[in-house]
Design a protein around this motif. Sequence first.
Motif, PDB file in Angstrom:
ATOM      1  N   ALA A   4       0.832  -1.095  -0.053  1.00  0.00           N
ATOM      2  CA  ALA A   4       0.003  -0.048  -0.012  1.00  0.00           C
ATOM      3  C   ALA A   4       0.631   1.202  -0.073  1.00  0.00           C
ATOM      4  O   ALA A   4       0.509   2.394  -0.555  1.00  0.00           O
ATOM      5  CB  ALA A   4      -0.987  -0.159   1.143  1.00  0.00           C
ATOM      6  N   GLN A   5       2.000   1.345   0.964  1.00  0.00           N
ATOM      7  CA  GLN A   5       2.943   2.575   0.900  1.00  0.00           C
ATOM      8  C   GLN A   5       3.743   2.614  -0.284  1.00  0.00           C
ATOM      9  O   GLN A   5       3.743   3.655  -1.173  1.00  0.00           O
ATOM     10  CB  GLN A   5       3.712   2.256   2.087  1.00  0.00           C
ATOM     11  N   HIS A   6       4.078   1.108  -0.904  1.00  0.00           N
ATOM     12  CA  HIS A   6       4.849   1.430  -2.130  1.00  0.00           C
ATOM     13  C   HIS A   6       3.821   2.101  -3.378  1.00  0.00           C
ATOM     14  O   HIS A   6       4.372   2.875  -4.290  1.00  0.00           O
ATOM     15  CB  HIS A   6       5.203   0.183  -2.604  1.00  0.00           C
ATOM     16  N   TYR A   7       2.728   1.712  -3.418  1.00  0.00           N
ATOM     17  CA  TYR A   7       1.814   2.028  -4.318  1.00  0.00           C
ATOM     18  C   TYR A   7       1.455   3.453  -4.275  1.00  0.00           C
ATOM     19  O   TYR A   7       1.468   4.001  -5.220  1.00  0.00           O
ATOM     20  CB  TYR A   7       0.455   1.015  -4.344  1.00  0.00           C
ATOM     21  N   GLN A   8       1.372   3.869  -2.989  1.00  0.00           N
ATOM     22  CA  GLN A   8       0.842   5.354  -2.977  1.00  0.00           C
ATOM     23  C   GLN A   8       1.989   6.217  -3.218  1.00  0.00           C
ATOM     24  O   GLN A   8       1.949   7.264  -4.047  1.00  0.00           O
ATOM     25  CB  GLN A   8       0.328   5.634  -1.514  1.00  0.00           C
ATOM     26  N   ALA A  32       0.362  -3.171 -12.075  1.00  0.00           N
ATOM     27  CA  ALA A  32       1.402  -3.856 -11.059  1.00  0.00           C
ATOM     28  C   ALA A  32       1.616  -5.170 -11.629  1.00  0.00           C
ATOM     29  O   ALA A  32       0.704  -6.307 -11.596  1.00  0.00           O
ATOM     30  CB  ALA A  32       0.281  -4.022  -9.721  1.00  0.00           C
ATOM     31  N   VAL A  33       2.776  -5.491 -11.771  1.00  0.00           N
ATOM     32  CA  VAL A  33       3.212  -6.578 -12.443  1.00  0.00           C
ATOM     33  C   VAL A  33       3.449  -7.851 -11.119  1.00  0.00           C
ATOM     34  O   VAL A  33       4.442  -7.872 -10.391  1.00  0.00           O
ATOM     35  CB  VAL A  33       4.534  -6.522 -13.174  1.00  0.00           C
ATOM     36  N   SER A  34       2.407  -8.637 -11.207  1.00  0.00           N
ATOM     37  CA  SER A  34       2.084  -9.659 -10.145  1.00  0.00           C
ATOM     38  C   SER A  34       2.943 -10.924 -10.364  1.00  0.00           C
ATOM     39  O   SER A  34       2.454 -12.107  -9.406  1.00  0.00           O
ATOM     40  CB  SER A  34       0.846  -9.632  -9.646  1.00  0.00           C
ATOM     41  N   ALA A  45      -3.012  -6.157  -2.645  1.00  0.00           N
ATOM     42  CA  ALA A  45      -2.758  -4.986  -3.707  1.00  0.00           C
ATOM     43  C   ALA A  45      -4.242  -4.292  -4.049  1.00  0.00           C
ATOM     44  O   ALA A  45      -4.258  -3.016  -4.087  1.00  0.00           O
ATOM     45  CB  ALA A  45      -1.927  -5.422  -4.980  1.00  0.00           C
ATOM     46  N   VAL A  46      -5.135  -5.213  -4.133  1.00  0.00           N
ATOM     47  CA  VAL A  46      -6.561  -4.991  -4.436  1.00  0.00           C
ATOM     48  C   VAL A  46      -7.019  -3.993  -3.291  1.00  0.00           C
ATOM     49  O   VAL A  46      -7.554  -2.846  -3.552  1.00  0.00           O
ATOM     50  CB  VAL A  46      -7.428  -6.020  -4.809  1.00  0.00           C
ATOM     51  N   ALA A  47      -6.522  -4.407  -2.199  1.00  0.00           N
ATOM     52  CA  ALA A  47      -7.398  -3.589  -0.912  1.00  0.00           C
ATOM     53  C   ALA A  47      -6.680  -2.460  -0.855  1.00  0.00           C
ATOM     54  O   ALA A  47      -6.997  -1.510  -0.482  1.00  0.00           O
ATOM     55  CB  ALA A  47      -7.072  -4.392   0.198  1.00  0.00           C
ATOM     56  N   ALA A  48      -5.472  -2.257  -1.565  1.00  0.00           N
ATOM     57  CA  ALA A  48      -4.740  -0.967  -1.334  1.00  0.00           C
ATOM     58  C   ALA A  48      -4.947  -0.108  -2.595  1.00  0.00           C
ATOM     59  O   ALA A  48      -4.615   0.953  -2.775  1.00  0.00           O
ATOM     60  CB  ALA A  48      -3.079  -1.184  -1.488  1.00  0.00           C
ATOM     61  N   GLY A  49      -5.923  -0.489  -3.415  1.00  0.00           N
ATOM     62  CA  GLY A  49      -6.431   0.417  -4.644  1.00  0.00           C
ATOM     63  C   GLY A  49      -5.826   0.050  -5.928  1.00  0.00           C
ATOM     64  O   GLY A  49      -6.305   0.589  -6.999  1.00  0.00           O
ATOM     65  N   ALA A  50      -5.122  -1.188  -6.127  1.00  0.00           N
ATOM     66  CA  ALA A  50      -4.708  -1.467  -7.631  1.00  0.00           C
ATOM     67  C   ALA A  50      -5.500  -2.263  -8.082  1.00  0.00           C
ATOM     68  O   ALA A  50      -6.195  -3.140  -7.444  1.00  0.00           O
ATOM     69  CB  ALA A  50      -3.486  -2.030  -7.505  1.00  0.00           C
ATOM     70  N   HIS A  51      -5.963  -2.309  -9.305  1.00  0.00           N
ATOM     71  CA  HIS A  51      -6.937  -3.061  -9.995  1.00  0.00           C
ATOM     72  C   HIS A  51      -6.439  -3.512 -11.306  1.00  0.00           C
ATOM     73  O   HIS A  51      -7.003  -4.246 -11.942  1.00  0.00           O
ATOM     74  CB  HIS A  51      -8.177  -2.319 -10.188  1.00  0.00           C
TER      75      HIS A  51
END
Length: 233
Positions: A4-8, A32-34, A45-51
């Motif tokens: 979540a922090q990385h993404y933000q 986001a390359v998963s 990652a989805v919970a953090a807002g990535a889709h």
Amino acid sequence: MPFAQHYQNTLDELSRVCASCGRNPRDVKVIAVSKTVGIEAVRAAVAAGAHDFGENRPDLLAEKAAALPGETWHFIGNIQSRKIPEIVANATLVHSLYKESHLAKFDAAAQAVGKVQDVLLEVNVSGEESKSGLAPADVADVLAHAVEFSHIRVRGLMTMAPQGDLAVARECFNGLAALRDQLRTQLSAEQAAAFNELSMGMSEDWREAVCAGATMVRIGRALFSDTFEAPDA
């Protein structure tokens, strides 16, 4: 540091980079390359807002798409002919199509499941032998063939830049953008409107890609790893 922090942090930096080169951050999609993480990490990652998520193996793409069917799945790996039906069944967008012989197979697989498969043509702008993709001079002919198929929609181009030199990466990305713009002039108005995507830039060089016009950046280690360090500009 959790995802979540990385993404933000990445979204915040994307806004700054876009401001520096006169772009709207809403025009750039962070994928986001998963491919190196499991389903639970993707759930976080989805919970953090990535889709939007990128996978390079058809079997893992299928597994994760089945577990999280509401997300958008991108196939970014090497395409094996026999795996095309599995890719089509699960991918919203295929980034790595470059073999002309695969066009009819994608069209047939998409027709079988009742969809139009969005694809990008992979271009080896740098000319590195270690990288796959079409030579820039060959893209026009493959594109002309691709638009003949009713179950394929070519949305744009994808490339990977050489690593280790951001100046070379910028040149590579600018070259792909120029090629996209040139090819659009050869398409019908409807085809040109759809042919607007540039998938370029990864964890090391996505900032250069954004300023060159990327509409999608593919970021893995910078989001999912705590040990990644971005190179100096």
